[in-house]
Write an enzyme that holds these catalytic residues in place. Structure first.
Site, PDB file in Angstrom:
ATOM      1  N   ILE A 136       0.386  13.645   9.274  1.00 27.06           N
ATOM      2  CA  ILE A 136       0.372  14.548  10.276  1.00 27.06           C
ATOM      3  C   ILE A 136       1.897  15.047  10.502  1.00 27.06           C
ATOM      4  O   ILE A 136       2.692  14.109  10.560  1.00 27.06           O
ATOM      5  CB  ILE A 136      -0.121  14.339  11.560  1.00 27.06           C
ATOM      6  CG1 ILE A 136      -1.528  14.259  11.212  1.00 27.06           C
ATOM      7  CG2 ILE A 136       0.196  15.766  12.611  1.00 27.06           C
ATOM      8  CD1 ILE A 136      -2.279  13.769  12.595  1.00 27.06           C
ATOM      9  N   VAL A 195       4.626   8.042  12.411  1.00 28.82           N
ATOM     10  CA  VAL A 195       3.712   8.569  13.515  1.00 28.82           C
ATOM     11  C   VAL A 195       2.853   9.355  12.821  1.00 28.82           C
ATOM     12  O   VAL A 195       3.116  10.375  12.321  1.00 28.82           O
ATOM     13  CB  VAL A 195       4.565   9.269  14.549  1.00 28.82           C
ATOM     14  CG1 VAL A 195       3.338   9.709  15.838  1.00 28.82           C
ATOM     15  CG2 VAL A 195       5.630   8.423  15.294  1.00 28.82           C
ATOM     16  N   GLY A 212      -3.319   5.220   5.602  1.00 25.10           N
ATOM     17  CA  GLY A 212      -3.683   5.238   4.464  1.00 25.10           C
ATOM     18  C   GLY A 212      -2.657   5.516   3.197  1.00 25.10           C
ATOM     19  O   GLY A 212      -1.623   6.139   3.944  1.00 25.10           O
ATOM     20  N   LYS A 219       7.052   1.780  12.230  1.00 28.46           N
ATOM     21  CA  LYS A 219       7.001   2.066  13.614  1.00 28.46           C
ATOM     22  C   LYS A 219       7.886   1.277  14.671  1.00 28.46           C
ATOM     23  O   LYS A 219       8.540   1.815  15.399  1.00 28.46           O
ATOM     24  CB  LYS A 219       5.502   2.192  14.157  1.00 28.46           C
ATOM     25  CG  LYS A 219       4.816   3.121  13.683  1.00 28.46           C
ATOM     26  CD  LYS A 219       4.025   2.739  11.958  1.00 28.46           C
ATOM     27  CE  LYS A 219       3.382   1.351  11.857  1.00 28.46           C
ATOM     28  NZ  LYS A 219       1.912   1.331  11.791  1.00 28.46           N
ATOM     29  N   GLY A 251      -6.814  -0.209   3.530  1.00 29.07           N
ATOM     30  CA  GLY A 251      -5.293   0.028   3.742  1.00 29.07           C
ATOM     31  C   GLY A 251      -5.017   0.557   5.015  1.00 29.07           C
ATOM     32  O   GLY A 251      -3.792   1.245   4.998  1.00 29.07           O
ATOM     33  N   THR A 257       0.839  -1.041  -0.123  1.00 27.95           N
ATOM     34  CA  THR A 257      -0.049   0.271  -0.215  1.00 27.95           C
ATOM     35  C   THR A 257       0.924   1.155   0.013  1.00 27.95           C
ATOM     36  O   THR A 257       0.858   2.231  -0.985  1.00 27.95           O
ATOM     37  CB  THR A 257      -0.935   0.057   1.306  1.00 27.95           C
ATOM     38  OG1 THR A 257      -1.749  -1.152   1.481  1.00 27.95           O
ATOM     39  CG2 THR A 257      -2.026   1.333   1.328  1.00 27.95           C
ATOM     40  N   VAL A 258       1.935   1.380   0.805  1.00 26.10           N
ATOM     41  CA  VAL A 258       2.501   2.742   0.993  1.00 26.10           C
ATOM     42  C   VAL A 258       3.754   2.583  -0.172  1.00 26.10           C
ATOM     43  O   VAL A 258       3.780   3.710  -0.530  1.00 26.10           O
ATOM     44  CB  VAL A 258       3.199   2.665   2.425  1.00 26.10           C
ATOM     45  CG1 VAL A 258       4.016   4.070   2.722  1.00 26.10           C
ATOM     46  CG2 VAL A 258       2.051   2.648   3.536  1.00 26.10           C
ATOM     47  N   LYS A 283       3.972   4.528  18.603  1.00 24.88           N
ATOM     48  CA  LYS A 283       4.047   5.764  18.140  1.00 24.88           C
ATOM     49  C   LYS A 283       4.345   6.796  19.450  1.00 24.88           C
ATOM     50  O   LYS A 283       5.068   7.780  19.385  1.00 24.88           O
ATOM     51  CB  LYS A 283       2.643   6.170  17.335  1.00 24.88           C
ATOM     52  CG  LYS A 283       2.706   5.382  16.031  1.00 24.88           C
ATOM     53  CD  LYS A 283       1.224   5.535  15.441  1.00 24.88           C
ATOM     54  CE  LYS A 283       1.306   4.641  14.078  1.00 24.88           C
ATOM     55  NZ  LYS A 283      -0.130   4.493  13.788  1.00 24.88           N
ATOM     56  N   GLU A 302      -2.612  -2.710  10.010  1.00 23.46           N
ATOM     57  CA  GLU A 302      -1.457  -3.447   9.848  1.00 23.46           C
ATOM     58  C   GLU A 302      -1.743  -4.822   9.398  1.00 23.46           C
ATOM     59  O   GLU A 302      -2.816  -5.338   9.197  1.00 23.46           O
ATOM     60  CB  GLU A 302      -0.749  -3.939  11.310  1.00 23.46           C
ATOM     61  CG  GLU A 302      -0.385  -2.531  11.979  1.00 23.46           C
ATOM     62  CD  GLU A 302       0.646  -1.525  11.155  1.00 23.46           C
ATOM     63  OE1 GLU A 302       1.874  -1.963  10.852  1.00 23.46           O
ATOM     64  OE2 GLU A 302       0.160  -0.396  10.980  1.00 23.46           O
TER      65      GLU A 302
HETATM   66  N1  HSE Z   1      -2.279   0.734  11.258  1.00 19.46           N
HETATM   67  C1  HSE Z   1      -1.945   1.935  11.155  1.00 19.46           C
HETATM   68  C2  HSE Z   1      -2.978   2.896  11.778  1.00 19.46           C
HETATM   69  C3  HSE Z   1      -1.189   2.533  10.158  1.00 19.46           C
HETATM   70  O1  HSE Z   1      -4.000   2.407  11.643  1.00 19.46           O
HETATM   71  O2  HSE Z   1      -2.651   3.973  12.296  1.00 19.46           O
HETATM   72  C4  HSE Z   1      -0.739   3.969  10.203  1.00 19.46           C
HETATM   73  O3  HSE Z   1       0.675   3.869  10.877  1.00 19.46           O
END
Ligand code: HSE
Length: 344
Positions: free
Chosen positions: A133, A129, A299, A102, A184, A13-14, A202, A187
């Site tokens: 943002i 994190v 996302g 993370k 997406g 995804t990322v 985080k 995890e």
């Molecule tokens: N699984 C994490 C969340 C992805 O839902 O915040 C972003 O770090």
């Protein structure tokens, strides 16, 4: 105008979001930064027939780490290994590393930043994190002359999405989780989201930056949303409130108190309307007072854009000293009177 070649580890995804940003926003990036970024290689065990990245895929990390034309590596594999070994090898080869991982940053951030600094390159992790943002940049840059005394907020998009859907649409936990996975947000193993581990990691990263020492997430008292019941959600609603998974920390001189837990959030709270996959982070500095940043916490594109901004920072700025050192920062649970106020 200089073109920089980069490699991406992981085309999920990322990783595919990072590829898309550098393909679709190439003109904006050139205009704003006077440079071009070319994704030269992508490490993934899968094949992607028909994708514009199809011919860039390799299953051999050596094709990236030994390529002298590649000056920066993006690590978006997730998990501790092989990400940790790959990052160490890339840094030792004097390639900057940008990651959204993370777990890797929380466990090995201090060591990786030290290796990066010794090699004159960057190890950056804005995307680790709160997704899109820019909270790490904010802590490092806007609070560089102030002491941070409180950090709190919603640091996990998946659990916030699930709780919002259960509260507002009466959706079941299972259906809301399945949606969060297909969007997406979650995890690979969503228990890290559900059990609060992801939010805890985080918070540990933010606290490490704020204190300058290494906070271990195992020291943070953590409860997830697995035990939140529909009747607790209904009761919160009767009291004009909602339940949210909140990460909270106080820094008092050398003492750090922290916890992650589901909390009752009343209408008057700035977190009340932070819904879906949005995250919110409030930082209180003794001089600054409190600021709150709100934005997409998970996302593809929000996370990828945080990575892209780190990439451009790494290509255009001098490396900075590590954000924190390897010395352990102890963390205690909140004293009972606070803990009671926080619990649902
Ligand atoms: N699984 C994490 C969340 C992805 O839902 O915040 C972003 O770090």
């Amino acid at each position: 105008m200089k073109t920089y070649n980069i490699g991406i580890l992981g085309f999920g995804t990322v990783g595919s979001g990072v590829f898309d940003i550098f393909s679709k926003n190439a003109d904006i990036i050139k205009e704003k930064n006077c440079l071009a970024v070319n994704v030269k290689r992508i490490l993934d065990l899968r094949k992607f027939p028909g994708s514009p990245a199809e011919n860039l895929i390799t299953t051999n990390f050596d094709d990236i780490v030994s390529d002298n034309e590649i000056s920066l590596v993006v690590e978006v594999l997730g998990g501790e290994q092989p990400a940790f070994d790959f990052c160490k090898q890339a840094l030792a080869a004097k390639k900057s590393v940008v990651t959204s991982n993370k777990e890797l940053v929380e466990k090995h951030g201090a060591e990786l930043m030290k290796i990066a600094f010794e090699n004159g390159v960057h190890f950056l992790f804005e995307a680790s994190v709160a997704g899109g943002i820019p909270v790490i940049r904010c802590l490092n840059e806007s609070f560089n002359s102030d002491s941070v005394i409180e950090i709190s907020g919603i640091l996990n998009g998946t659990t916030n999405y699930i709780l919002t859907k259960m509260t507002k649409d009466g959706q079941s936990f299972e259906d809301a989780l399945a949606d969060a996975q297909s969007l997406g947000y979650a995890e690979q193993n969503p228990s890290a989201d559900i059990e609060g581990t992801d939010a805890c990691r985080k918070l540990a990263i933010l606290l490490s930056i704020a204190t300058g020492k290494d906070v271990d997430c195992r020291d943070i008292n953590t409860k997830g949303i697995d035990a939140v019941t529909t009747s607790q959600i209904a009761k919160a609603n009767e009291k004009d409130g909602v339940i949210k998974l909140v990460a909270k920390a106080k820094i008092e001189k050398d003492n750090v108190f922290a916890q992650v837990a589901p909390m009752f959030i009343g209408k008057e709270s700035s977190l009340f309307k932070v819904d879906g996959a949005l995250n919110a982070v409030s930082i209180r500095g003794s001089a600054t007072g409190e600021i709150t940043l709100i934005g997409m916490g998970a996302g593809k594109l929000p996370t990828a854009s945080a990575i892209a901004s780190d990439i451009i920072a790494a290509l255009t700025r001098r490396p900075s000293a590590p954000f924190w050192c390897e010395q352990r920062q102890s963390v205690a649970s909140f004293p009972a009177q606070y803990a009671e106020r926080f619990s649902i």
